[in-house]
Write a protein that holds these residues in place. Structure first.
Motif, short mmCIF file in Angstrom:
data_model
loop_
_atom_site.label_atom_id
_atom_site.label_comp_id
_atom_site.label_asym_id
_atom_site.label_seq_id
_atom_site.Cartn_x
_atom_site.Cartn_y
_atom_site.Cartn_z
N ASN A 244 23.78 -14.02 -8.60
CA ASN A 244 23.77 -14.07 -7.15
C ASN A 244 22.87 -12.96 -6.60
O ASN A 244 22.73 -11.91 -7.22
CB ASN A 244 25.20 -13.91 -6.61
N LEU A 245 22.30 -13.22 -5.44
CA LEU A 245 21.41 -12.27 -4.79
C LEU A 245 21.71 -12.29 -3.30
O LEU A 245 21.78 -13.36 -2.69
CB LEU A 245 19.96 -12.66 -5.06
N SER A 246 21.90 -11.12 -2.70
CA SER A 246 22.05 -11.02 -1.24
C SER A 246 21.15 -9.89 -0.75
O SER A 246 20.89 -8.93 -1.50
CB SER A 246 23.51 -10.78 -0.85
N TYR A 247 20.68 -9.99 0.49
CA TYR A 247 19.74 -9.01 1.00
C TYR A 247 19.73 -9.03 2.52
O TYR A 247 20.11 -10.03 3.15
CB TYR A 247 18.33 -9.26 0.46
N THR A 248 19.30 -7.92 3.11
CA THR A 248 19.10 -7.85 4.55
C THR A 248 17.66 -8.29 4.85
O THR A 248 16.82 -8.35 3.95
CB THR A 248 19.34 -6.43 5.08
N THR A 249 17.40 -8.57 6.12
CA THR A 249 16.09 -9.15 6.47
C THR A 249 15.39 -8.36 7.58
O THR A 249 14.94 -8.92 8.56
CB THR A 249 16.25 -10.62 6.90
N HIS A 250 15.29 -7.05 7.40
CA HIS A 250 14.54 -6.24 8.36
C HIS A 250 13.04 -6.42 8.15
O HIS A 250 12.31 -6.76 9.07
CB HIS A 250 14.92 -4.76 8.26
N THR A 251 12.59 -6.17 6.92
CA THR A 251 11.17 -6.36 6.57
C THR A 251 10.97 -7.49 5.58
O THR A 251 9.86 -7.95 5.39
CB THR A 251 10.56 -5.06 5.98
N ILE A 252 12.06 -7.93 4.96
CA ILE A 252 12.01 -9.02 3.98
C ILE A 252 12.28 -10.34 4.68
O ILE A 252 13.24 -10.47 5.44
CB ILE A 252 13.06 -8.80 2.86
N ASP B 255 15.43 -2.35 3.69
CA ASP B 255 16.29 -3.50 3.38
C ASP B 255 17.14 -3.17 2.15
O ASP B 255 16.69 -2.49 1.23
CB ASP B 255 15.45 -4.75 3.10
N THR B 256 18.34 -3.70 2.14
CA THR B 256 19.27 -3.55 1.02
C THR B 256 19.34 -4.86 0.27
O THR B 256 19.54 -5.92 0.88
CB THR B 256 20.67 -3.18 1.53
N CYS B 257 19.19 -4.81 -1.04
CA CYS B 257 19.28 -5.99 -1.89
C CYS B 257 20.37 -5.75 -2.93
O CYS B 257 20.40 -4.69 -3.55
CB CYS B 257 17.96 -6.27 -2.59
N THR C 73 0.81 -1.22 0.00
CA THR C 73 0.00 0.00 0.00
C THR C 73 0.84 1.27 0.00
O THR C 73 0.40 2.29 -0.49
CB THR C 73 -0.94 0.02 1.23
N ASN C 74 2.05 1.20 0.55
CA ASN C 74 2.84 2.42 0.68
C ASN C 74 4.33 2.10 0.67
O ASN C 74 5.08 2.59 1.50
CB ASN C 74 2.46 3.13 1.98
N ALA C 75 4.77 1.31 -0.27
CA ALA C 75 6.17 0.87 -0.33
C ALA C 75 6.94 1.68 -1.36
O ALA C 75 6.36 2.34 -2.23
CB ALA C 75 6.24 -0.62 -0.65
N ARG C 76 8.28 1.58 -1.26
CA ARG C 76 9.15 2.25 -2.24
C ARG C 76 10.37 1.39 -2.54
O ARG C 76 10.87 0.68 -1.68
CB ARG C 76 9.63 3.59 -1.70
N LEU C 77 10.83 1.50 -3.78
CA LEU C 77 12.11 0.95 -4.21
C LEU C 77 13.01 2.13 -4.56
O LEU C 77 12.58 3.04 -5.26
CB LEU C 77 11.95 0.08 -5.45
N TYR C 78 14.24 2.10 -4.07
CA TYR C 78 15.24 3.11 -4.43
C TYR C 78 16.36 2.38 -5.16
O TYR C 78 16.82 1.33 -4.71
CB TYR C 78 15.81 3.78 -3.19
N ILE D 65 26.70 -5.34 -11.24
CA ILE D 65 26.05 -5.35 -9.93
C ILE D 65 25.05 -4.19 -9.88
O ILE D 65 25.29 -3.12 -10.43
CB ILE D 65 27.09 -5.23 -8.80
N THR D 66 23.92 -4.43 -9.26
CA THR D 66 22.94 -3.39 -8.97
C THR D 66 22.48 -3.56 -7.54
O THR D 66 22.17 -4.67 -7.10
CB THR D 66 21.72 -3.47 -9.92
N ARG D 67 22.44 -2.45 -6.83
CA ARG D 67 21.95 -2.47 -5.45
C ARG D 67 20.67 -1.65 -5.41
O ARG D 67 20.60 -0.57 -6.00
CB ARG D 67 23.01 -1.87 -4.52
N PHE D 68 19.66 -2.19 -4.74
CA PHE D 68 18.44 -1.43 -4.56
C PHE D 68 17.99 -1.54 -3.12
O PHE D 68 18.40 -2.43 -2.38
CB PHE D 68 17.33 -1.83 -5.54
N TYR D 69 17.17 -0.59 -2.72
CA TYR D 69 16.71 -0.51 -1.34
C TYR D 69 15.20 -0.63 -1.33
O TYR D 69 14.51 0.06 -2.09
CB TYR D 69 17.16 0.81 -0.71
N PHE D 70 14.69 -1.51 -0.47
CA PHE D 70 13.25 -1.75 -0.39
C PHE D 70 12.76 -1.20 0.94
O PHE D 70 13.28 -1.53 2.01
CB PHE D 70 12.94 -3.25 -0.49
N GLN D 71 11.74 -0.37 0.86
CA GLN D 71 11.13 0.23 2.04
C GLN D 71 9.66 -0.19 2.04
O GLN D 71 8.87 0.27 1.22
CB GLN D 71 11.28 1.75 1.96
#
Length: 160
Positions: free
Chosen positions: A127-135, A100-102, A50-55, A82-88
């Motif tokens: 390859n894929l790596s990510y943090t797990t705050h909300t993911i 989270d950083t992916c 409903t209110n998410a963002r990708l940076y 490589i591409t880094r994106f941030y999921f909020q």
């Protein structure tokens, strides 16, 4: 006189018909498609954000707002592997645990479309790596990112 008119008309028609101009109707950018899921009663179900963002981008300079959708997309960097994106998950939560950083690592290959369209870059996710705050987790559903707009590449599962 008629002869010259016909000759001139024929010459003009020949020049017009020999133009080399083509129009490109095929997109030459590729997008990584992402769907979101949430766990409900031990099953993964589609989740409307409903209110998410990708940076994403180098600084990150681009943002993609996701409102009332389970789908999102982003552009991969055609100059780097490589591409880094941030999921909020909630765009009003700027705490360190709200983002989270992916990081995606991939190979790139230039593909020729046509003379009018030029080339596009095809990516293969390695390859894929990510943090797990909300993911909770991310699955690669299709590692090949090309011009097929109907293909989903990542499934992003959110924590409840």
């Amino acid at each position: 006189m008629t002869r010259y008119f016909l000759l001139l008309t024929g010459l003009l028609l020949h020049l017009i018909s020999c133009t080399d101009e083509e129009v490109c109707l095929i997109p030459n950018t590729t997008q990584l498609k992402i769907t979101t899921k949430v766990k409900q009663e031990n099953l993964w179900k589609d989740s409307l954000l409903t209110n998410a963002r990708l940076y994403f981008g180098n600084t990150p300079m681009y943002q993609y707002s996701i409102r009332n959708s389970q789908y999102s997309s982003l552009l991969l960097n055609p100059q780097e592997d490589i591409t880094r994106f941030y999921f909020q998950a909630d765009s009003s939560d700027f705490s360190p645990t709200g983002i989270d950083t992916c990081t995606l690592q991939y190979t790139r290959q230039l593909k020729f479309i046509s003379k009018a369209c030029g080339y596009y870059t095809e990516f293969t996710i390695q390859n894929l790596s990510y943090t797990t705050h909300t993911i909770d987790s991310i699955w690669i559903t299709n590692p090949l990112v090309n011009q097929n707009i109907n293909t989903n590449h990542l499934q992003l599962a959110l924590k409840q």
